[in-house]
Scaffold this active site. Sequence first.
Site, PDB file in Angstrom:
ATOM      1  N   ASP A 207       0.831  -1.213   0.000  1.00  0.00           N
ATOM      2  CA  ASP A 207       0.000   0.000   0.000  1.00  0.00           C
ATOM      3  C   ASP A 207       0.862   1.260   0.000  1.00  0.00           C
ATOM      4  O   ASP A 207       1.971   1.257   0.525  1.00  0.00           O
ATOM      5  CB  ASP A 207      -0.913  -0.035   1.244  1.00  0.00           C
ATOM      6  CG  ASP A 207      -2.089   0.916   1.120  1.00  0.00           C
ATOM      7  OD1 ASP A 207      -2.364   1.409   0.003  1.00  0.00           O
ATOM      8  OD2 ASP A 207      -2.740   1.171   2.150  1.00  0.00           O
TER       9      ASP A 207
ATOM     10  N   ASN B  47     -11.013  -2.216  -5.544  1.00  0.00           N
ATOM     11  CA  ASN B  47     -10.219  -1.235  -6.291  1.00  0.00           C
ATOM     12  C   ASN B  47     -10.849  -0.835  -7.629  1.00  0.00           C
ATOM     13  O   ASN B  47     -10.426   0.148  -8.243  1.00  0.00           O
ATOM     14  CB  ASN B  47      -8.776  -1.732  -6.501  1.00  0.00           C
ATOM     15  CG  ASN B  47      -7.935  -1.723  -5.240  1.00  0.00           C
ATOM     16  OD1 ASN B  47      -7.043  -2.547  -5.047  1.00  0.00           O
ATOM     17  ND2 ASN B  47      -8.180  -0.774  -4.348  1.00  0.00           N
TER      18      ASN B  47
HETATM   19  C1  IPE Z   1      -5.496  -2.619  -0.232  1.00  0.00           C
HETATM   20  O1  IPE Z   1      -5.142  -1.299  -0.393  1.00  0.00           O
HETATM   21  C2  IPE Z   1      -5.471  -3.301  -1.553  1.00  0.00           C
HETATM   22  C3  IPE Z   1      -4.160  -3.464  -2.180  1.00  0.00           C
HETATM   23  C4  IPE Z   1      -3.016  -3.155  -1.643  1.00  0.00           C
HETATM   24  C5  IPE Z   1      -4.173  -4.046  -3.479  1.00  0.00           C
HETATM   25  P1  IPE Z   1      -6.240  -0.149  -0.559  1.00  0.00           P
HETATM   26  O2  IPE Z   1      -5.488   1.120  -0.697  1.00  0.00           O
HETATM   27  O3  IPE Z   1      -7.195  -0.496  -1.625  1.00  0.00           O
HETATM   28  O4  IPE Z   1      -6.991  -0.222   0.840  1.00  0.00           O
HETATM   29  P2  IPE Z   1      -7.831   0.865   1.619  1.00  0.00           P
HETATM   30  O5  IPE Z   1      -8.782   1.465   0.634  1.00  0.00           O
HETATM   31  O6  IPE Z   1      -6.852   1.872   2.124  1.00  0.00           O
HETATM   32  O7  IPE Z   1      -8.488   0.115   2.724  1.00  0.00           O
HETATM   33  C1  IPE Z   2      -1.506   0.283  -3.370  1.00  0.00           C
HETATM   34  O1  IPE Z   2      -1.285   1.641  -3.393  1.00  0.00           O
HETATM   35  C2  IPE Z   2      -1.788  -0.288  -4.736  1.00  0.00           C
HETATM   36  C3  IPE Z   2      -3.187  -0.629  -4.981  1.00  0.00           C
HETATM   37  C4  IPE Z   2      -4.140  -0.610  -4.085  1.00  0.00           C
HETATM   38  C5  IPE Z   2      -3.537  -1.037  -6.321  1.00  0.00           C
HETATM   39  P1  IPE Z   2      -2.475   2.674  -3.407  1.00  0.00           P
HETATM   40  O2  IPE Z   2      -2.833   2.972  -4.821  1.00  0.00           O
HETATM   41  O3  IPE Z   2      -3.590   2.223  -2.552  1.00  0.00           O
HETATM   42  O4  IPE Z   2      -1.784   3.950  -2.761  1.00  0.00           O
HETATM   43  P2  IPE Z   2      -2.411   4.947  -1.717  1.00  0.00           P
HETATM   44  O5  IPE Z   2      -2.913   4.134  -0.570  1.00  0.00           O
HETATM   45  O6  IPE Z   2      -3.519   5.677  -2.419  1.00  0.00           O
HETATM   46  O7  IPE Z   2      -1.285   5.831  -1.342  1.00  0.00           O
HETATM   47 MG    MG Z   3      -4.042   2.443  -0.593  1.00  0.00          MG
END
Ligand code: IPE
Ligand code: IPE
Ligand code: MG
Length: 236
Positions: free
Chosen positions: A16, A64
Amino acid sequence: MFDDIVIPKHLAIIMDGNGRWAKKRGELRINGHKEGMLVLKRTVESCKNMGVDYLTVYAFSTENWKRPKIEVAFLLKLLKYYINSELDYLKENKVALRFIGTRQGLDKKIVSMMEMIEKETSTGTEMVFSIAFNYGGRMEIADSFKEIAKLIQDGDIQIEDINEDLISNSLYTKNIPDPELIIRTSGEFRISNFLLWQSAYSEYYISDLLWPDFNEEELIKAFKIFSTRNRRFGGI
Ligand code: IPE
Ligand code: IPE
Ligand code: MG
């Protein structure tokens, strides 16, 4: 070199913070995902070298899809790029890649690429590497209910046969032991629908690093802290 630390047999990572990493640098979110993919490649190599038997990473959740179309499209493109660019490396290094999640909602081209690399790498004996893509823990449990209900409907099992092992073996992760350690980067303390059933007794390590900044030093730090945890599993 790693004598004093316990290496988890199964490590899972919630990768993340890609978006925040990019934002901090004044770049587009997609650049964070691109950089995150490079870090994933290095992490696979580190885990394999350190003797991790099973690595599972969370790359795209069933939630997502809510993101802007352009970001979702980029993540799908990145997956295709990853499959093409890593095929030889994974084969040469005997890493078996598999995908967990639902294939529903993914286009045919991606599904056939996933199946191709799973088949091509299936004989890998060094490490089983699972990418959770279009994965949701609740969806996984719902899918396992369907699988079990079908067995009952077909008369293959009785209701009384339902037990924890049967459920474990009906999940996407069948044949893979539960993760001992789950790392989440970017300082967030939540599970976000990842491995809900399998994480019943997992240890967590929350890293403040954003995923594109994650590195081997931080991985070793997580293993060191894991080594000091007293896992009681309900006992004393
Ligand atoms: C969790 O991260 C999913 C992945 C790392 C693929 P998100 O960024 O989607 O999670 P939330 O929305 O912060 O809970
Ligand atoms: C994790 O990084 C990757 C996916 C969830 C696909 P994020 O895209 O969630 O990055 P933040 O949490 O918005 O910084
Ligand atoms: Mg995230």
